[in-house]
Scaffold this motif. Sequence first.
Motif, short mmCIF file in Angstrom:
data_model
loop_
_atom_site.label_atom_id
_atom_site.label_comp_id
_atom_site.label_asym_id
_atom_site.label_seq_id
_atom_site.Cartn_x
_atom_site.Cartn_y
_atom_site.Cartn_z
N SER A 151 0.83 -1.22 0.00
CA SER A 151 0.00 0.00 0.00
C SER A 151 0.86 1.26 0.00
N ALA A 152 2.16 1.10 0.26
CA ALA A 152 3.09 2.24 0.24
C ALA A 152 4.10 2.01 -0.88
N ALA A 153 5.37 2.29 -0.63
CA ALA A 153 6.39 2.06 -1.65
C ALA A 153 6.56 0.57 -1.89
N PRO A 154 6.88 0.16 -3.11
CA PRO A 154 7.05 -1.26 -3.37
C PRO A 154 8.29 -1.81 -2.69
N ILE A 155 8.28 -3.11 -2.47
CA ILE A 155 9.49 -3.83 -2.05
C ILE A 155 10.19 -4.28 -3.32
N VAL A 156 11.45 -3.92 -3.48
CA VAL A 156 12.19 -4.27 -4.70
C VAL A 156 13.53 -4.88 -4.31
N THR A 157 13.69 -6.15 -4.57
CA THR A 157 14.98 -6.79 -4.40
C THR A 157 15.69 -6.81 -5.75
N ASP A 158 16.99 -6.64 -5.73
CA ASP A 158 17.81 -6.71 -6.95
C ASP A 158 19.16 -7.24 -6.52
N ILE A 159 19.38 -8.53 -6.72
CA ILE A 159 20.60 -9.15 -6.22
C ILE A 159 21.31 -9.91 -7.33
N SER A 160 22.62 -9.87 -7.29
CA SER A 160 23.41 -10.76 -8.12
C SER A 160 23.51 -12.10 -7.40
N THR A 161 23.56 -13.17 -8.17
CA THR A 161 23.74 -14.48 -7.56
C THR A 161 25.22 -14.75 -7.30
N SER A 162 26.05 -13.74 -7.50
CA SER A 162 27.47 -13.78 -7.15
C SER A 162 27.72 -12.79 -6.02
N ALA A 163 28.91 -12.87 -5.41
CA ALA A 163 29.22 -12.04 -4.26
C ALA A 163 29.35 -10.56 -4.62
N THR A 164 29.69 -10.26 -5.87
CA THR A 164 29.76 -8.88 -6.35
C THR A 164 29.54 -8.89 -7.86
N THR A 165 29.68 -7.75 -8.49
CA THR A 165 29.36 -7.63 -9.90
C THR A 165 30.58 -7.30 -10.74
N ASN A 166 30.46 -7.54 -12.04
CA ASN A 166 31.52 -7.15 -12.96
C ASN A 166 31.70 -5.64 -12.99
N GLY A 167 30.57 -4.91 -12.90
CA GLY A 167 30.65 -3.45 -12.96
C GLY A 167 31.45 -2.87 -11.81
N LEU A 168 31.20 -3.36 -10.60
CA LEU A 168 31.91 -2.82 -9.44
C LEU A 168 33.38 -3.24 -9.45
N THR A 169 33.66 -4.50 -9.75
CA THR A 169 35.05 -4.95 -9.76
C THR A 169 35.84 -4.24 -10.85
N GLY A 170 35.21 -4.03 -12.02
CA GLY A 170 35.90 -3.32 -13.09
C GLY A 170 36.21 -1.89 -12.72
N ARG A 171 35.24 -1.20 -12.08
CA ARG A 171 35.46 0.19 -11.67
C ARG A 171 36.57 0.26 -10.63
N LEU A 172 36.52 -0.61 -9.62
CA LEU A 172 37.54 -0.57 -8.57
C LEU A 172 38.92 -0.92 -9.11
N HIS A 173 38.97 -1.81 -10.09
CA HIS A 173 40.27 -2.15 -10.68
C HIS A 173 40.86 -0.93 -11.38
N GLN A 174 40.04 -0.18 -12.10
CA GLN A 174 40.52 1.03 -12.78
C GLN A 174 40.97 2.09 -11.78
N GLU A 175 40.28 2.15 -10.63
CA GLU A 175 40.58 3.18 -9.63
C GLU A 175 41.65 2.73 -8.64
N GLY A 176 42.09 1.46 -8.72
CA GLY A 176 43.07 0.95 -7.77
C GLY A 176 42.48 0.68 -6.40
N GLY A 177 41.16 0.47 -6.33
CA GLY A 177 40.49 0.24 -5.05
C GLY A 177 40.37 -1.23 -4.71
N LYS A 178 39.80 -1.48 -3.54
CA LYS A 178 39.60 -2.84 -3.04
C LYS A 178 38.13 -3.04 -2.67
N LEU A 179 37.69 -4.27 -2.72
CA LEU A 179 36.34 -4.62 -2.28
C LEU A 179 36.28 -4.62 -0.76
#
Length: 351
Positions: A171-199
């Motif tokens: 009756s209010a805002a919807p419940i929305v789940t959005d999960i990868s079935t892996s521990a993280t995503t290609n998008g995040l790992t690729g960005r952190l690799h370019q930036e020299g960051g860590k998970l």
Amino acid sequence: MTTARYAAAALNTFARDLLTAAGMPGDKAQAVADILGEGDLLGHTTHGLQLLPSYLREIESGSMRVDGGPEVIHESPAALTWHGRRLPGPWLVLQALDAAAAMARRCGTGTVVIRQSHHIACLAAFHKRATDQGLMMILASSDANSASVAPYGGLDPVFTPNPISVGIPTSAAPIVTDISTSATTNGLTGRLHQEGGKLPAEWLIDGHGKPSNDPAVLFDEPKGTILPLGGLDSGHKGYGLSLTVEALTGGLAGFGRADPKQGWGATVFLQILDPAAFAGTQDFVRQMDEVARQCHASRPAQPGRAVRLPGEKGYALMEQQRREGVALHPGIMEALQPWAEKLKVKAPEPQ
């Protein structure tokens, strides 16, 4: 350092104009711009406008097709299979949502499966269009062109992060789940690799099976992989979910890892359920409202951090950014500037 903010409407116009200048018809360009923009509004910054330079390259190379519509492979009263012809993924998913909703109104449920779609962007960005109609939606995708996630207990990748998402009306805002079935995503790992960051945790294993939080292990030889959801401790759960997504997408579409690679894209499963065809919309909402109430009432494990429902943080951020401007992740506007110059589209100014 103050983060530059941009008016959401100006970013939407900019994205649409870049896509149309690159040759995409107006209706498709608007659909893609809407979904990418909503990704950033919801805080999914790896799946918002960060994707636009790649999309423009795909249009330029011909790998993303822009003309025409999907081809019907099979059709029945509550199920539809499309060949997506590598058309823009966000536009295809919105078309599939409309088709599945119409089937659900007639039959109680409607499912559209798409083979050979192009990339579909942020899954969470689609659901409110269904939940605003009182409908529940399940959306999943895979990409048989690549593999970056190992099966539980293995070192060699088989899957992509294989996201699955669900939109549930209340009756209010919807419940929305959005999960990868892996521990993280290609998008995040690729960005952190370019930036020299860590998970934030050891969500990867290197090529020798050692857990790591360094995205570089995905690029060093022997290459490592992303772990299934649950990691080394309980990754059998994510492994099972990955296999489920493969069945819903590649299996039902009849096109996947058994076939030759055709380039970055997606295979898609979209199902709509109409609560009115089951126990009724009123009782569905009554039940989900009570579940939501009990979750909110649960004593917080960390004082001052109340329990949230999936999607609440994103929708609150969306409303804030619509008022105050969208804070793009650093580097996104810089990556789009060469395309703006090439396609002669004026970039928006920060607010």
